[in-house]
Design a protein around this motif. Structure first.
Motif, short mmCIF file in Angstrom:
data_model
loop_
_atom_site.label_atom_id
_atom_site.label_comp_id
_atom_site.label_asym_id
_atom_site.label_seq_id
_atom_site.Cartn_x
_atom_site.Cartn_y
_atom_site.Cartn_z
N GLY A 54 1.11 -0.97 0.26
CA GLY A 54 0.42 0.22 0.11
C GLY A 54 1.05 1.46 -0.49
O GLY A 54 0.68 2.64 -0.53
N CYS A 55 1.65 1.15 0.66
CA CYS A 55 2.67 2.76 0.86
C CYS A 55 3.11 2.46 -0.39
O CYS A 55 3.63 3.86 -0.82
CB CYS A 55 3.94 2.41 1.93
SG CYS A 55 3.60 2.14 3.42
N ILE A 56 3.69 1.68 -1.28
CA ILE A 56 4.02 1.29 -2.75
C ILE A 56 3.70 2.11 -3.26
O ILE A 56 3.65 2.85 -4.31
CB ILE A 56 4.94 0.16 -2.96
CG1 ILE A 56 6.07 -0.20 -1.86
CG2 ILE A 56 5.25 0.46 -4.96
CD1 ILE A 56 6.35 -1.46 -2.51
N LYS A 57 2.55 2.13 -3.31
CA LYS A 57 1.02 2.47 -4.52
C LYS A 57 0.80 3.76 -4.09
O LYS A 57 0.36 4.37 -5.57
CB LYS A 57 -0.68 1.24 -4.12
CG LYS A 57 -0.85 0.61 -4.85
CD LYS A 57 -2.42 0.32 -4.96
CE LYS A 57 -2.76 -0.11 -5.90
NZ LYS A 57 -3.62 -1.23 -5.67
N ARG A 58 0.57 4.46 -2.88
CA ARG A 58 0.64 4.96 -3.17
C ARG A 58 1.70 6.71 -2.74
O ARG A 58 1.48 7.77 -2.74
CB ARG A 58 0.50 5.74 -1.39
CG ARG A 58 -0.72 5.11 -1.28
CD ARG A 58 -1.42 5.44 0.73
NE ARG A 58 -0.37 5.31 1.49
CZ ARG A 58 -0.61 3.86 2.50
NH1 ARG A 58 -1.74 3.34 2.00
NH2 ARG A 58 0.56 3.41 3.23
N LEU A 59 2.63 6.00 -3.84
CA LEU A 59 4.26 6.97 -4.14
C LEU A 59 3.62 7.43 -5.53
O LEU A 59 3.02 6.49 -6.44
CB LEU A 59 5.69 6.59 -4.43
CG LEU A 59 6.35 5.93 -3.17
CD1 LEU A 59 6.90 4.82 -4.05
CD2 LEU A 59 6.56 6.71 -2.76
N ASP A 60 3.49 8.59 -5.28
CA ASP A 60 2.49 9.62 -6.55
C ASP A 60 3.90 10.83 -6.99
O ASP A 60 4.24 11.31 -6.67
CB ASP A 60 1.99 10.01 -6.01
CG ASP A 60 0.66 10.86 -7.57
OD1 ASP A 60 1.69 10.26 -8.39
OD2 ASP A 60 -0.72 12.26 -7.30
N ALA A 77 11.25 16.53 -2.28
CA ALA A 77 11.42 16.06 -0.93
C ALA A 77 10.68 15.04 -0.44
O ALA A 77 10.47 14.22 0.30
CB ALA A 77 11.52 17.70 0.05
N GLU A 78 8.69 15.31 -0.91
CA GLU A 78 7.92 14.61 0.41
C GLU A 78 8.60 13.07 -0.80
O GLU A 78 8.10 12.13 0.30
CB GLU A 78 6.64 14.77 -1.35
CG GLU A 78 6.14 16.00 -0.09
CD GLU A 78 4.92 16.52 -0.80
OE1 GLU A 78 5.10 16.51 -1.95
OE2 GLU A 78 4.31 17.29 -0.79
N LEU A 79 9.07 12.75 -2.06
CA LEU A 79 9.00 11.40 -2.54
C LEU A 79 9.94 10.69 -1.64
O LEU A 79 10.00 9.78 -1.55
CB LEU A 79 9.30 11.33 -4.23
CG LEU A 79 9.55 10.20 -4.86
CD1 LEU A 79 8.14 9.35 -4.47
CD2 LEU A 79 9.15 10.27 -6.42
N THR A 80 11.32 11.55 -1.23
CA THR A 80 12.00 10.91 -0.27
C THR A 80 11.97 10.29 -0.01
O THR A 80 12.64 9.47 1.21
CB THR A 80 13.36 11.19 -0.62
OG1 THR A 80 13.84 12.13 -2.40
CG2 THR A 80 14.82 12.01 -0.04
N SER A 81 11.57 11.47 1.75
CA SER A 81 10.86 11.06 2.70
C SER A 81 10.26 9.59 2.39
O SER A 81 9.71 9.04 3.36
CB SER A 81 10.15 12.06 3.70
OG SER A 81 9.13 12.28 2.83
N ARG A 82 9.16 9.66 1.96
CA ARG A 82 8.45 8.49 1.64
C ARG A 82 9.47 7.42 1.41
O ARG A 82 8.89 6.02 1.75
CB ARG A 82 7.18 8.64 0.49
CG ARG A 82 6.05 9.59 1.18
CD ARG A 82 4.40 9.81 0.14
NE ARG A 82 4.53 10.27 0.82
CZ ARG A 82 3.39 11.24 -1.00
NH1 ARG A 82 2.93 10.71 -1.21
NH2 ARG A 82 2.02 12.55 0.12
N VAL A 83 9.70 7.84 0.35
CA VAL A 83 10.59 5.86 -0.19
C VAL A 83 11.59 5.72 1.16
O VAL A 83 11.61 4.51 1.25
CB VAL A 83 11.81 7.05 -0.97
CG1 VAL A 83 13.28 5.50 -0.92
CG2 VAL A 83 11.79 6.45 -2.36
#
Length: 184
Positions: free
Chosen positions: A96-102, A109-115
């Motif tokens: 689900g976390c991978i799926k929510r990567l937009d 910065a958002e993408l890096t923190s989510r990764v």
């Protein structure tokens, strides 16, 4: 007159160079985003496959008393079923976390923190799952009736840890690839 024509043609050429530069930058961004999307879809395919395999293992372990009565004690079947169910829940969460990567709408910065959060969750899941499985198999090997069963349990433990490590390394490489793109 000639000077005005020369100046006008120079300005036209500068505008066309700016337009060409913008077009090249846009094409480069599209190529990077499509490559990021490809990594995301590869990670999702791997996560879906992991969820499917874990679900099949859970169904097999839960139905174990039906197809192999008297093999493992009921306590062991219950312990393995609970461990596999917890692993399935963790894999569904990570998927689900991978799926929510937009990757198209998120900032770098958002993408890096989510990764980074996904990598941390995945690392923690792998460490806990491998630890629990190793502990179960070690306990079961000492509880085994004969040496052949003990060797079989140790083989399962070593194979599971090896495959888990390979999958973990691939996922970390994919997450690192996305994080490196975000730094550009």
């Amino acid at each position: 007159m000639e000077l005005d024509n020369l100046k006008k043609s120079w300005d036209d050429m500068a505008e066309s160079m700016d337009a060409l530069s913008a077009k090249l930058a846009e094409n480069a961004n599209i190529a990077i985003l499509s490559k990021k999307s490809d990594v995301r879809s590869r990670m999702l395919r791997r996560a879906y496959t992991g969820c499917a395999v874990t679900a099949i293992c859970l169904m097999a372990m839960a139905s174990y008393p039906l197809w192999s009565p008297g093999g493992l004690p009921q306590l062991w079947v219950s312990l393995f079923s609970v461990a596999i169910a917890a692993g399935l829940a963790a894999e569904v969460y990570i998927t689900g976390c991978i799926k929510r990567l937009d990757i198209y709408k998120s900032s770098n910065a958002e993408l890096t923190s989510r990764v980074a959060r996904i990598k941390k969750s995945r690392r923690n899941f792998e460490i806990w799952a491998d630890g629990i499985v190793v502990a179960f198999f070690i306990w079961l090997s000492f509880d085994a009736i004969n040496i052949r069963d003990a060797l079989l349990f140790w083989t399962f433990a070593a194979t599971g840890i090896g495959l888990g490590f390979i999958i973990y390394r691939r996922d970390v490489a994919d997450f690192d690839e996305i994080a490196n793109w975000c730094k550009r």
